[in-house]
Motif scaffolding. Sequence first.
Motif, short mmCIF file in Angstrom:
data_model
loop_
_atom_site.label_atom_id
_atom_site.label_comp_id
_atom_site.label_asym_id
_atom_site.label_seq_id
_atom_site.Cartn_x
_atom_site.Cartn_y
_atom_site.Cartn_z
N HIS B 409 57.66 43.18 38.47
CA HIS B 409 57.31 42.35 39.43
C HIS B 409 56.92 42.92 41.16
CE1 HIS B 409 55.70 39.14 42.10
NE2 HIS B 409 54.49 38.52 40.79
N ALA B 413 53.95 45.47 42.51
CA ALA B 413 53.56 45.17 44.79
C ALA B 413 53.22 45.96 45.20
CB ALA B 413 54.31 43.56 44.90
N ARG B 434 43.22 36.75 33.46
CA ARG B 434 44.41 35.61 34.89
C ARG B 434 45.42 36.98 35.77
NH1 ARG B 434 43.26 30.73 30.80
NH2 ARG B 434 44.21 32.47 29.04
N LYS B 436 45.38 39.41 36.55
CA LYS B 436 45.01 40.13 37.70
C LYS B 436 45.11 39.76 38.83
CE LYS B 436 46.24 44.97 35.64
NZ LYS B 436 44.79 45.41 35.50
N GLN B 437 44.72 38.28 38.67
CA GLN B 437 44.31 37.59 39.82
C GLN B 437 44.66 37.27 41.04
OE1 GLN B 437 43.60 33.02 39.16
NE2 GLN B 437 41.94 33.75 38.68
N THR B 438 46.15 37.29 40.77
CA THR B 438 46.94 37.29 41.88
C THR B 438 46.22 37.75 42.98
OG1 THR B 438 48.65 35.62 41.40
CG2 THR B 438 48.91 36.23 43.12
N SER B 439 46.55 39.58 41.58
CA SER B 439 46.56 41.00 42.97
C SER B 439 45.21 40.75 43.60
CB SER B 439 47.51 41.69 41.65
OG SER B 439 47.86 42.13 41.56
N LEU B 441 43.20 38.61 44.42
CA LEU B 441 42.54 37.75 45.49
C LEU B 441 43.41 37.86 46.58
CD1 LEU B 441 42.38 34.11 43.74
CD2 LEU B 441 40.89 35.67 44.50
N ASN B 442 44.36 38.88 46.86
CA ASN B 442 45.19 39.38 47.58
C ASN B 442 44.27 40.56 48.55
OD1 ASN B 442 47.08 37.60 47.47
ND2 ASN B 442 48.40 39.52 46.08
N ARG B 449 35.18 37.50 49.01
CA ARG B 449 35.04 35.80 48.05
C ARG B 449 33.99 34.57 48.41
NH1 ARG B 449 41.15 33.27 46.90
NH2 ARG B 449 40.24 31.71 46.28
N PRO B 472 40.36 31.44 40.86
CA PRO B 472 41.29 30.16 40.41
C PRO B 472 39.75 28.95 39.98
CG PRO B 472 41.38 30.73 42.58
CD PRO B 472 39.98 31.66 41.93
#
Lengths: 475, 475
Positions: B409, B413, B434, B436-439, B441-442, B449, B472
């Motif tokens: 993890h 990053a 789902r 890769k979503q966090t990366s 959105l970053n 967006r 999300p």
Amino acid sequence: MASDPVTLNEFLTERLGAGGVVDDPNDLLRYITDWAGDHRGKPLLVARPRTTEEVAEIVAHCHCHGIPMVAQGGHTGLVGGAQPDAERPELVISLERLSRIREIDPLNFTISVDAGCVLQSVKDAAMEHDCDFPLSLGAQGSCQIGGNVSTNAGGLNVLRHGMMRQLVLGLEVVLPDGRVWNAMHALHKDNRGYDIKQLFIGAEGTLGIVTGAVLKLTPRAQATRTALVAVPDVAAALALYGQARRSCCDLLSAFELIPRACLELAFEAAPDLPDPFDTVYPVYVLLEVAASGSVDLDAMIEHLFEHGTTAGMVLDGVLAGSDAQAERLWQIRERMVEGQQLRGEHLRTDIALPISSLGDFFHTASRAMAARSPETMVIAYGHIGDGNLHFNLLPPADLDLAAKKTLLHDLEAALFSLVDDYHGSISAEHGIGRVKQTSFLNGLDATERELFEGIKALFDPDELMAAGRILPRTR
Amino acid sequence: MASDPVTLNEFLTERLGAGGVVDDPNDLLRYITDWAGDHRGKPLLVARPRTTEEVAEIVAHCHCHGIPMVAQGGHTGLVGGAQPDAERPELVISLERLSRIREIDPLNFTISVDAGCVLQSVKDAAMEHDCDFPLSLGAQGSCQIGGNVSTNAGGLNVLRHGMMRQLVLGLEVVLPDGRVWNAMHALHKDNRGYDIKQLFIGAEGTLGIVTGAVLKLTPRAQATRTALVAVPDVAAALALYGQARRSCCDLLSAFELIPRACLELAFEAAPDLPDPFDTVYPVYVLLEVAASGSVDLDAMIEHLFEHGTTAGMVLDGVLAGSDAQAERLWQIRERMVEGQQLRGEHLRTDIALPISSLGDFFHTASRAMAARSPETMVIAYGHIGDGNLHFNLLPPADLDLAAKKTLLHDLEAALFSLVDDYHGSISAEHGIGRVKQTSFLNGLDATERELFEGIKALFDPDELMAAGRILPRTR
């Protein structure tokens, strides 16, 4: 009042300097008349920004004060999309001073450019790095990249390299509220969610103003061979196309259908142009193959000729032996458009059909036109490999202008109805603009129209940007 | 309650018949586990419609009753997009019974298919008509066209034929409210306004369910040559790529980077696989050229070898002399993925960069990973011609699972931050889903967006369709 030309002029002059605003009626003329001279509008003023930031400032100002605007490139569009509205005066935002080649990356096969770059200058810049930018149009000496993106331009090499959409990797767009959407990615693959840039490509400036683009390049062709082939009919031209795709290993870069009548028009415009054959043939195909490495292109074409002759698809053929000879063959293709123009009022169409239906459509549509107006001349040529036919009509010379217009209007409706029957498109490459809007809306189902309207409302809820193009204005 | 499984089961059974609903927990298992076994969800039920109309009926019912749903193809996605949500149970709509080849038109070079067709079956059908459908993936024996469209699938031949986006001419989509958007156009050019279908391509099912597609075919390759080339380093592989594009006249259909460590993994998975060379080399390139007509491909590759050797880019090379030999070379590429899988917990990435940055990135990223975790092994291979690197990481074997996960993890990053520095993409071809979503959105700016959210809201305001993928959930 905010859209008062004087106030707007002051704002623009302050921001852009003296050369940044055009308000002299004589100077304005070139911004309100398109290539064919068909469409004239009435601009508020013309703004000539030099940078993306200046475009953004102007758009933000217009958004803030409710001033309608329209972006303009090289004035070579064919559907009246870039001309200012005649009823609701718009600020013309000309991109002509955003003309910087930003970066060339030959190993990545990409070029990054301002939207106002003339297509030819992009092609020249690519060539300096041993690459080609494959988009090729008659108007390439004056059309601009922003316009090519916004109209999803097609042209002669679509068969091999696709339309503009296939050549765009990244975009920079000023949104209708003045925000800049920067997606100048030079990536050949990028699957990060919705591909927003696809909406701007072909949107005719209605969703934002394209200010920059990253474009795909190809290896520079080291060898090109051009041939004119005489065939018995359109069906034979189609069969030859199927064979040519295979025999030429997809190195086929052009495959143009030219019926005899088109040759005659080229000779009208250019009496010195020689007929490449001693015999008159009914239909011709102008084809080109190109390769960046060492491939025996002559053998490839000769094999195609032989195979085509044996199969009865080819009656005669001439393979250009020099660049000058190839140029003369291409002159036929270019001068026939001029010959058509010289005949005065006529109908230009831009139809796409499944390639396999082209032959049948050609005959059915020709018969349908003859049944309605025996004196009208069908001038149908096109990019066969794309299923794209410019099925054009020259009305009888002895009609007066009004009668010609009425006749052509009726024939167009009959033709478009046939296009529908054949599951075709009434706009293969020219777009909708204002000229094709009525026909376009007639063919749009309710679900699709709702999606279109939803997209327009999402990007430009106030309908200030190129309003009335593609969709009608609602306010 | 409308989303009560019993009521829903009754509705589905009535509409679809007995084979149309899966509710047995054992049978459900295959619909909730993906290829890698990483993602499991909890479905309400699985519906197995047979026609577009049945899909539309189910979706309309769900829309009406507020039942969340997710479409599912061949379970070969890599970002957990098609697995049902674990928190908010969804109706899985499996497309597997929509598996009809609707029409093949070899002269138009198109095939029209149901979304549930397995990719391999489409390739086979094309071949029967002397055509190829060029999309080629490891998963082609089980992935489905609808999934290929919805994820904008890439694979091995993107270099020459583009991603799925470039191969789609028409689509049929059931919108989130159950209406059918029918745009099954078999047209190579079509400029009628916004190109709506582009939004569905790569949307991972969040804007509608693809039920049919018209796809582009190419002439069938009559000859293919496969070669494995040993090169001194990644920079040489890149230089060779630039040369190969030119020398091979864009007949290059694959150009894969395979560092030595990947070969070793292939040998782990398949000990019988022979090393094609007597010497151990640092980096290899697996390349393929293909032609539909008669071109001397051997001469083409030998010329490339010679040129590459003289220029110091090529150390050694083997040109497959038979299909069986070519198959063994490709086995290296396929078995190394298996070898990586056998090592257990690891990080798979799917990065895109400008091709010209790949060499620099490769070394910088390798050094950055080594600085953080010297024992972690970098397994970086990929589709060089697309700028697409699968920069994967195998953690030290002696860590426990939790420690491996934490380490990977952190390394991910750091890697993604480098990708940003190089203006790359964290998802070249796998999508966001789902996983890769966090990366994702970053890296998404506020304007973008907002556009993404606007598009999702336009198509699926109730967030019932594949909600939580890409963006999300907001409710």
